[in-house]
Scaffold this motif. Structure first.
Motif, PDB file in Angstrom:
ATOM      1  N   ASP A 233      41.966  76.439  39.334  1.00  0.00           N
ATOM      2  CA  ASP A 233      40.796  75.568  39.271  1.00  0.00           C
ATOM      3  C   ASP A 233      41.136  74.244  38.589  1.00  0.00           C
ATOM      4  O   ASP A 233      40.651  73.176  38.999  1.00  0.00           O
ATOM      5  CB  ASP A 233      39.660  76.259  38.512  1.00  0.00           C
ATOM      6  CG  ASP A 233      39.032  77.382  39.314  1.00  0.00           C
ATOM      7  OD1 ASP A 233      39.191  77.385  40.551  1.00  0.00           O
ATOM      8  OD2 ASP A 233      38.390  78.261  38.707  1.00  0.00           O
ATOM      9  N   TYR A 234      41.965  74.305  37.549  1.00  0.00           N
ATOM     10  CA  TYR A 234      42.368  73.081  36.853  1.00  0.00           C
ATOM     11  C   TYR A 234      43.190  72.177  37.767  1.00  0.00           C
ATOM     12  O   TYR A 234      43.011  70.948  37.782  1.00  0.00           O
ATOM     13  CB  TYR A 234      43.169  73.440  35.598  1.00  0.00           C
ATOM     14  CG  TYR A 234      43.670  72.237  34.837  1.00  0.00           C
ATOM     15  CD1 TYR A 234      42.789  71.299  34.308  1.00  0.00           C
ATOM     16  CD2 TYR A 234      45.036  72.040  34.648  1.00  0.00           C
ATOM     17  CE1 TYR A 234      43.244  70.198  33.605  1.00  0.00           C
ATOM     18  CE2 TYR A 234      45.500  70.941  33.951  1.00  0.00           C
ATOM     19  CZ  TYR A 234      44.606  70.029  33.432  1.00  0.00           C
ATOM     20  OH  TYR A 234      45.059  68.929  32.747  1.00  0.00           O
ATOM     21  N   THR A 235      44.063  72.795  38.558  1.00  0.00           N
ATOM     22  CA  THR A 235      44.856  72.014  39.519  1.00  0.00           C
ATOM     23  C   THR A 235      43.960  71.357  40.552  1.00  0.00           C
ATOM     24  O   THR A 235      44.123  70.175  40.889  1.00  0.00           O
ATOM     25  CB  THR A 235      45.887  72.914  40.216  1.00  0.00           C
ATOM     26  OG1 THR A 235      46.790  73.442  39.235  1.00  0.00           O
ATOM     27  CG2 THR A 235      46.689  72.140  41.245  1.00  0.00           C
TER      28      THR A 235
ATOM     29  N   SER B  68      40.873  70.559  40.156  1.00  0.00           N
ATOM     30  CA  SER B  68      40.098  69.532  39.482  1.00  0.00           C
ATOM     31  C   SER B  68      40.883  68.216  39.445  1.00  0.00           C
ATOM     32  O   SER B  68      40.349  67.148  39.774  1.00  0.00           O
ATOM     33  CB  SER B  68      39.751  69.983  38.065  1.00  0.00           C
ATOM     34  OG  SER B  68      39.092  68.957  37.352  1.00  0.00           O
ATOM     35  N   ARG B  69      42.145  68.286  39.047  1.00  0.00           N
ATOM     36  CA  ARG B  69      42.967  67.074  39.024  1.00  0.00           C
ATOM     37  C   ARG B  69      43.174  66.519  40.421  1.00  0.00           C
ATOM     38  O   ARG B  69      43.205  65.295  40.620  1.00  0.00           O
ATOM     39  CB  ARG B  69      44.315  67.376  38.373  1.00  0.00           C
ATOM     40  CG  ARG B  69      44.227  67.670  36.879  1.00  0.00           C
ATOM     41  CD  ARG B  69      45.602  67.853  36.284  1.00  0.00           C
ATOM     42  NE  ARG B  69      46.271  69.026  36.846  1.00  0.00           N
ATOM     43  CZ  ARG B  69      47.574  69.260  36.736  1.00  0.00           C
ATOM     44  NH1 ARG B  69      48.350  68.384  36.122  1.00  0.00           N
ATOM     45  NH2 ARG B  69      48.103  70.351  37.250  1.00  0.00           N
TER      46      ARG B  69
ATOM     47  N   ALA C 294      41.917  80.342  36.679  1.00  0.00           N
ATOM     48  CA  ALA C 294      41.584  79.191  35.838  1.00  0.00           C
ATOM     49  C   ALA C 294      42.610  78.075  36.013  1.00  0.00           C
ATOM     50  O   ALA C 294      42.250  76.891  36.088  1.00  0.00           O
ATOM     51  CB  ALA C 294      41.511  79.614  34.376  1.00  0.00           C
ATOM     52  N   ARG C 295      43.891  78.445  36.081  1.00  0.00           N
ATOM     53  CA  ARG C 295      44.927  77.430  36.300  1.00  0.00           C
ATOM     54  C   ARG C 295      44.785  76.782  37.675  1.00  0.00           C
ATOM     55  O   ARG C 295      44.981  75.572  37.830  1.00  0.00           O
ATOM     56  CB  ARG C 295      46.317  78.049  36.136  1.00  0.00           C
ATOM     57  CG  ARG C 295      46.700  78.347  34.696  1.00  0.00           C
ATOM     58  CD  ARG C 295      48.170  78.663  34.563  1.00  0.00           C
ATOM     59  NE  ARG C 295      48.513  79.926  35.188  1.00  0.00           N
ATOM     60  CZ  ARG C 295      48.517  81.099  34.574  1.00  0.00           C
ATOM     61  NH1 ARG C 295      48.170  81.161  33.289  1.00  0.00           N
ATOM     62  NH2 ARG C 295      48.854  82.204  35.200  1.00  0.00           N
TER      63      ARG C 295
ATOM     64  N   GLU D 135      34.235  65.739  36.826  1.00  0.00           N
ATOM     65  CA  GLU D 135      35.052  65.207  37.922  1.00  0.00           C
ATOM     66  C   GLU D 135      34.284  64.155  38.710  1.00  0.00           C
ATOM     67  O   GLU D 135      34.782  63.050  38.953  1.00  0.00           O
ATOM     68  CB  GLU D 135      35.444  66.330  38.882  1.00  0.00           C
ATOM     69  CG  GLU D 135      36.421  67.331  38.360  1.00  0.00           C
ATOM     70  CD  GLU D 135      36.485  68.548  39.263  1.00  0.00           C
ATOM     71  OE1 GLU D 135      36.037  68.447  40.419  1.00  0.00           O
ATOM     72  OE2 GLU D 135      36.967  69.598  38.815  1.00  0.00           O
TER      73      GLU D 135
ATOM     74  N   ALA E 289      33.044  71.213  34.512  1.00  0.00           N
ATOM     75  CA  ALA E 289      34.230  70.519  35.024  1.00  0.00           C
ATOM     76  C   ALA E 289      33.901  69.731  36.286  1.00  0.00           C
ATOM     77  O   ALA E 289      34.346  68.584  36.448  1.00  0.00           O
ATOM     78  CB  ALA E 289      35.340  71.521  35.296  1.00  0.00           C
TER      79      ALA E 289
END
Length: 208
Positions: free
Chosen positions: A117-119, A121-122, A114-115, A21, A17
């Motif tokens: 980390d996704y935030t 990342s965006r 995980a959620r 990015e 990821a």
């Protein structure tokens, strides 16, 4: 019977990821750099260099350059937005220590981590493209000034306006994602702390 050691999926996914990015941000930065080069050398020289671009060697070099530029623009964007990020963080965490403790507690909950980390990342992509949007707008305007075409003033104004709106949109998205990430982290770790209280009879006991 023991299984052979393999990379942990979460760690591998996180590394992938982060690579994506940086590459996504770097491609925009590389595009701005190419536009700046075209603006500097002019249309005649640019047309002569165009055939040399269509080769696997140049494609590989461009990919490496995009990754390197992505790292630079990510660090630059983070430095520029540091004061705003700290201000947003203090709305939910009074100090850096409390924020660090919350991040450590979240590690024990893989789904929530995980959620988060996704935030993040965006958020990193948005802050990188906040700078990319401004760079692309400036270099595109400079490039169009070197070419003659119909309605050039109108196209320049439209491109500048579009770039400004895009940069503003990425900044607003970064700010919203950052604030939401801090707020959810505070809520999730507060729930985690609260669920652990009944199993600790001593009021003064602190979480590890």
């Amino acid at each position: 019977m023991s299984n052979p050691t393999q990379p942990e999926p979460p760690a591998l996914a996180a590394a992938t990821a982060m690579f994506v990015e940086v590459l996504v941000v770097g491609i925009g930065t590389l595009t701005a750099a190419v536009l700046l080069l075209i603006a500097l050398v002019g249309p005649v020289t640019a047309s002569k260099l165009a055939p040399a671009v269509d080769s696997p060697l140049v494609a590989g070099a461009a990919l490496a350059a995009a990754y390197a530029l992505g790292i630079l623009i990510d660090r630059a964007a983070d430095a520029i937005l540091t004061s705003q990020r700290r201000l947003l963080r203090t709305q939910h965490f009074p100090s850096q220590n409390t924020y660090a403790q919350a991040r450590l507690r979240l590690v024990d909950h893989p789904a929530q981590a995980a959620r988060a980390d996704y935030t993040r990342s965006r958020m990193r992509i948005c802050r990188g493209w906040f700078l990319n949007s401004m760079a692309l707008t400036l270099t595109a305007d400079l490039t169009m000034l070197r070419y003659s075409f119909a309605h050039r003033p109108l196209v320049l104004c439209a491109a500048t306006l579009l770039g400004a709106v895009t940069a503003f949109g990425f900044h607003r998205a970064w700010r919203s994602l950052t604030e939401t990430g801090y707020r959810k982290l505070a809520q999730q770790t507060a729930l985690t702390t609260g669920s652990a209280v009944p199993s600790q009879p001593q009021p003064g006991t602190t979480l590890p």
